[in-house]
Design a protein around this motif. Structure first.
Motif, PDB file in Angstrom:
ATOM      1  N   MET A  18       0.827  -1.200   0.000  1.00  0.00           N
ATOM      2  CA  MET A  18       0.000   0.000   0.000  1.00  0.00           C
ATOM      3  C   MET A  18       0.863   1.252   0.000  1.00  0.00           C
ATOM      4  O   MET A  18       0.541   2.252  -0.650  1.00  0.00           O
ATOM      5  CB  MET A  18      -0.955  -0.027   1.197  1.00  0.00           C
ATOM      6  N   ARG A  19       1.968   1.209   0.727  1.00  0.00           N
ATOM      7  CA  ARG A  19       2.866   2.366   0.763  1.00  0.00           C
ATOM      8  C   ARG A  19       3.480   2.616  -0.611  1.00  0.00           C
ATOM      9  O   ARG A  19       3.596   3.766  -1.053  1.00  0.00           O
ATOM     10  CB  ARG A  19       3.961   2.127   1.809  1.00  0.00           C
ATOM     11  N   GLU A  20       3.880   1.553  -1.324  1.00  0.00           N
ATOM     12  CA  GLU A  20       4.468   1.711  -2.651  1.00  0.00           C
ATOM     13  C   GLU A  20       3.449   2.252  -3.646  1.00  0.00           C
ATOM     14  O   GLU A  20       3.771   3.098  -4.488  1.00  0.00           O
ATOM     15  CB  GLU A  20       5.031   0.371  -3.120  1.00  0.00           C
ATOM     16  N   LEU A  21       2.208   1.743  -3.560  1.00  0.00           N
ATOM     17  CA  LEU A  21       1.159   2.247  -4.455  1.00  0.00           C
ATOM     18  C   LEU A  21       0.894   3.724  -4.184  1.00  0.00           C
ATOM     19  O   LEU A  21       0.756   4.519  -5.116  1.00  0.00           O
ATOM     20  CB  LEU A  21      -0.123   1.434  -4.273  1.00  0.00           C
ATOM     21  N   ALA A  22       0.823   4.091  -2.917  1.00  0.00           N
ATOM     22  CA  ALA A  22       0.572   5.491  -2.560  1.00  0.00           C
ATOM     23  C   ALA A  22       1.659   6.395  -3.129  1.00  0.00           C
ATOM     24  O   ALA A  22       1.382   7.473  -3.675  1.00  0.00           O
ATOM     25  CB  ALA A  22       0.499   5.629  -1.042  1.00  0.00           C
TER      26      ALA A  22
END
Length: 361
Positions: A18-22
């Motif tokens: 989720m952090r990478e997508l954000a």
């Protein structure tokens, strides 16, 4: 309405946290968490960025709920080797495969599942019993994927990078599924298919996890692919050339055949150890002598052939109907969907009559 579960599947298929997508979309990680939890909805602009980053069309994110495999109901070959990211990506592949499977069953008449519940049997007894039940005798199995499909199992490939995820299987209601990693040798992939078949018949009503379950599935696979009676008829084996000959006859890895012969007392411990040293020295732990051809799905070979001939429904149109990128089709269908993909500019089809696929083993 934006479907939060589909965002999670698309993110996991892309192998992103989720952090990478954000970071790639330009929003806060907590925002992605809120989207996936269904706490609030993304703007149209954010959805367009999801399409760009994840490779799934915008329509994918607003379709009906996906049926996503439960992690506790999935049998993975080797939990210790894979990361959480790899596990989630493989499970998300199951959700995409369910879409393909449901479309398949809406268009074609296919065999019902014919796998007996053998949870009360010992693995080797179950293997012999299933051969009898399917009337296979003690001959080598020509094609494991074809056999599974003939018996109602949906077989898909895992086009993942790396070999940490060998294979996995699960039951979805009354339908069994097997997923095979195509990064391994064809011989090892056959063993994986038999291993997952062992899980399906031995552990249907239990979470097939843990070392004991894996040991049972391995014992089943060895006995199913290399039945005891014909190997005992060969007699004692002493050298590597005979092991290679038998491995070619039964279409298994040279290491698997050596282990099976030792297990049956047909190869002494000393000979077994010397043979394994030689197998390693020759690089046959990863590259097989006289390798066999990789097995593929005959169902999807026939279906894709029909789809390509049908002027109303090309592969690109199938991708549009299911809101799936072509790369996802290729990864799940043994790469078959990458050949001869027609133009997307075809007439939107009316509902075609149900077809019947003749399967052979």
């Amino acid at each position: 309405m934006f479907n939060n579960s589909r965002l999670k599947v698309a993110r996991q298929r892309a192998g992103l946290t989720m952090r990478e997508l954000a970071s790639r979309v330009g929003i806060e990680p907590r925002t992605v968490t809120g989207y996936e939890a269904g706490e609030y909805l993304p703007s149209d602009d954010v959805v367009r960025k999801f399409e760009q980053v994840l490779g799934f069309p915008q329509e994918f994110f607003i379709a009906e709920d996906l049926d996503i495999p439960r992690a506790e109901g999935v049998s993975f070959r080797s939990m210790s080797k894979m990361t959480a990211r790899q596990r989630d990506r493989a499970i998300a592949a199951g959700a995409v495969a369910f879409l393909l499977s449901d479309w398949l069953e809406s268009e074609f008449d296919l065999p019902e599942a014919d796998l007996p519940d053998m949870r009360e049997e010992l693995p080797q007894t179950a293997a012999a019993g299933l051969r009898d039940y399917w009337r296979l005798g003690n001959k080598p199995i020509k094609n494991m994927v074809h056999l599974l499909e003939l018996k109602g199992v949906r077989v898909f490939s895992l086009g993942e990078d790396g070999k940490e995820i060998d294979a996995y299987s699960l039951w979805r209601d009354a339908r069994p599924y097997v997923f095979l990693n195509t990064q391994k040798s064809a011989e090892r992939s056959r063993f994986d298919a038999a291993h997952e078949l062992g899980h399906l018949v031995l552990h249907k009503h239990a979470a097939p996890n843990g070392l004991e379950a894996e040991k049972q599935a391995n014992e089943f696979a060895a006995a199913f692919l290399m039945p005891e009676a014909p190997l005992r008829a060969v007699g004692r084996v002493s050298g590597l050339p005979k092991v290679v000959q038998l491995k070619q006859e039964w279409s298994v890895s040279v290491a698997a055949m050596a282990y099976r012969l030792h297990e049956l007392g047909l190869l002494t411990k000393w000979n077994y150890q010397q043979i394994f040293v030689e197998i390693s020295r020759r690089g046959w732990r990863t590259e097989e002598p006289s390798p066999i051809r990789r097995e593929q799905s005959q169902i999807w070979q026939k279906v894709l052939s029909e789809v390509r001939r049908d002027e109303r429904l090309g592969l690109a149109r199938l991708s549009e109907l299911l809101y799936l990128p072509g790369t996802e089709l290729a990864r799940l269908l043994f790469g078959l969907a990458t050949v001869g993909v027609p133009s997307a500019s075809q007439t939107v089809p009316t509902t075609p009559p149900r077809g019947h696929l003749r399967l052979v083993n």
